[in-house]
Every structure is written in structure tokens, then in C-alpha cells.
Design a protein around this motif. Structure first.
Motif, PDB file in Angstrom:
ATOM      1  N   SER A 123       4.719  -1.048 -10.109  1.00 35.28           N
ATOM      2  CA  SER A 123       4.899  -1.153  -9.332  1.00 35.28           C
ATOM      3  C   SER A 123       6.092   0.624  -8.583  1.00 35.28           C
ATOM      4  O   SER A 123       6.123   0.257  -6.818  1.00 35.28           O
ATOM      5  N   GLU A 124       6.767   1.747  -9.005  1.00 34.81           N
ATOM      6  CA  GLU A 124       6.999   2.819  -8.379  1.00 34.81           C
ATOM      7  C   GLU A 124       5.778   3.061  -8.084  1.00 34.81           C
ATOM      8  O   GLU A 124       5.700   4.426  -6.973  1.00 34.81           O
ATOM      9  N   ARG A 125       4.750   3.362  -8.463  1.00 38.02           N
ATOM     10  CA  ARG A 125       3.323   3.821  -7.995  1.00 38.02           C
ATOM     11  C   ARG A 125       2.714   3.809  -6.893  1.00 38.02           C
ATOM     12  O   ARG A 125       2.641   4.841  -5.809  1.00 38.02           O
ATOM     13  N   THR A 126       2.933   2.185  -5.521  1.00 39.80           N
ATOM     14  CA  THR A 126       2.592   2.716  -5.003  1.00 39.80           C
ATOM     15  C   THR A 126       3.626   2.727  -3.721  1.00 39.80           C
ATOM     16  O   THR A 126       3.152   2.430  -2.760  1.00 39.80           O
ATOM     17  N   LYS A 127       4.513   3.169  -4.784  1.00 38.55           N
ATOM     18  CA  LYS A 127       6.146   3.030  -3.708  1.00 38.55           C
ATOM     19  C   LYS A 127       5.996   4.665  -3.437  1.00 38.55           C
ATOM     20  O   LYS A 127       6.741   5.965  -2.556  1.00 38.55           O
ATOM     21  N   ALA A 128       5.538   5.447  -4.547  1.00 35.63           N
ATOM     22  CA  ALA A 128       5.976   7.226  -4.628  1.00 35.63           C
ATOM     23  C   ALA A 128       4.952   7.006  -3.490  1.00 35.63           C
ATOM     24  O   ALA A 128       3.996   7.193  -2.793  1.00 35.63           O
ATOM     25  N   ASN A 129       5.556   8.636  -3.116  1.00 33.62           N
ATOM     26  CA  ASN A 129       4.792   9.563  -1.495  1.00 33.62           C
ATOM     27  C   ASN A 129       3.631  10.309  -2.221  1.00 33.62           C
ATOM     28  O   ASN A 129       3.945  11.405  -3.060  1.00 33.62           O
ATOM     29  N   GLN A 130       2.130   9.766  -2.509  1.00 30.28           N
ATOM     30  CA  GLN A 130       1.204  10.678  -2.875  1.00 30.28           C
ATOM     31  C   GLN A 130       0.908  11.415  -1.270  1.00 30.28           C
ATOM     32  O   GLN A 130       0.491  10.765  -0.644  1.00 30.28           O
TER      33      GLN A 130
END
Length: 202
Positions: A123-130
Motif C-alpha cells: 500500500s505504501e509503494r503505490t503512494k510513494a513518489n517514484q
């Protein structure tokens, strides 16, 4: 003298029907798979082509918002590709890192920052600014991901890796052309373009 029969209200036993309904509901809940949010959601152009992408031996390059994300099918392929990339860029990945990476969706960070993304929850990966996988001439990590994924796929599955490009319909052409040039530099002249299905014109 006529005898009047007393009328009784008719009743239907619904127990069996409720049991069946709950059994069906339980079955569908247990067999359904939740849709995982895409790391980089894009609005693909419409098309009437209904050819499906293969389930294996596939790498997907997603282009949108000026960023490039890379995804790869197959857990063992992902592990081997990460291992090869770690060797090339002198980045150490533990076995736990490889196991987590094997279950991840697409990613869009330089390999030096990949461990931070691996350590996050889904869930954090999808919100992370990549910021996207680097693809510039001075730091062309995308080309290395493609090359090492091809080597890993041949080593493990003994098959040539297929490439799919998933581009946002609003993305400017030069960004997509840059990715195509990276593929053609590796003599990859055949790849799929991912589109959304639309109704056929009458």
C-alpha cells in the motif's frame, strides 16, 4: 349444510435456499482476486484489437507523466534479473530482498533507491513518489533492466523475453520514441503496444 374449511397461511421453508446462497457467496469471495493498484496508472489509447498479452516471458514498460516504470513476469525471472542488476551496479540485495522483489508490481526508481521501495508495504509503494527508471544516455538503467531481464529469461525459461509498451495516450511522442530506440539498440524490433478495448466502428 356446507362445511367451511379453515384456510391456513402457506409457508415455504427457505433454509435450504439460504444455505445455497451463502455457499455461493463464500465461494466467490474466496476465489476472487483483488485488483492491485498500478504503480503508474495510465490512460491507454483505444483500439479494437483483442489480442491478449502472454502470461509468462513478458516485460512491460509503462510510460506516463514523463516517467518510465518496469515490470516483469515470473518470480524466478525477477529474482535473477535483480541479482544481475545488483552485480552490474554494485548494489547488494539480500535473499529476503529478492523474495520481496519477486512479489512486487512494477517499479520506477533508480536501482540505488530500489531497496527502499522493496522494504515498503504494498500500500505504501503505490503512494510513494517514484521518479521513474533512468533512461538517459549517461545513466540508461532501463536498457540494463531490459538486457538483464532477457538474459534471465533465457537462462531460466530458455525463451526470448517479449516486450510490451504501455503508454499514456496523452504522453508526448518523443518519450515513447526514446523507449523504442532503447529496444532497437538491443535489436528488439518486435514488441506489443498495450491499448484499451473500444467498440468496433459500424
Amino acid at each position: 349444510m356446507a362445511v367451511k374449511m379453515s384456510k391456513k397461511a402457506a409457508s415455504i421453508d427457505m433454509t435450504a435456499m439460504c444455505d445455497v446462497a451463502f455457499l455461493l457467496l463464500t465461494f466467490f469471495i474466496l476465489t476472487a482476486t483483488a485488483k492491485i493498484p498500478e504503480a503508474l496508472p495510465v490512460d491507454t489509447p483505444a483500439s479494437t484489437v483483442q489480442t491478449k498479452l502472454p502470461e509468462t516471458d513478458l516485460a512491460t514498460i509503462t510510460i506516463g507523466k514523463g516517467k518510465v516504470f518496469f515490470d516483469l513476469k515470473g518470480r524466478e525471472i525477477r529474482k535473477k534479473t535483480l541479482e544481475l542488476m545488483g552485480q552490474k551496479y554494485n548494489v547488494a540485495f539480500s535473499q529476503d530482498d529478492k523474495d520481496k522483489f519477486a512479489l512486487m508490481e512494477g517499479f520506477g526508481v533508480p536501482i540505488q533507491n530500489l531497496k527502499q521501495i522493496i522494504d515498503m508495504k504494498a500500500s505504501e509503494r503505490t503512494k510513494a513518489n517514484q521518479p521513474g527508471v533512468p533512461k538517459d544516455s549517461l545513466d540508461n538503467q532501463l536498457a540494463d533492466w531490459v538486457q538483464n531481464a532477457r538474459l534471465a529469461n533465457i537462462e531460466i525459461n530458455d525463451k526470448e523475453l517479449q516486450i510490451a509498451i504501455k503508454g499514456d495516450q496523452k504522453e508526448e511522442y518523443p518519450a515513447i520514441r526514446k523507449v523504442m530506440d532503447i529496444l532497437q539498440d538491443q535489436k528488439i524490433n518486435s514488441f506489443s503496444l498495450v491499448t484499451g478495448l473500444r467498440a468496433k466502428d459500424k
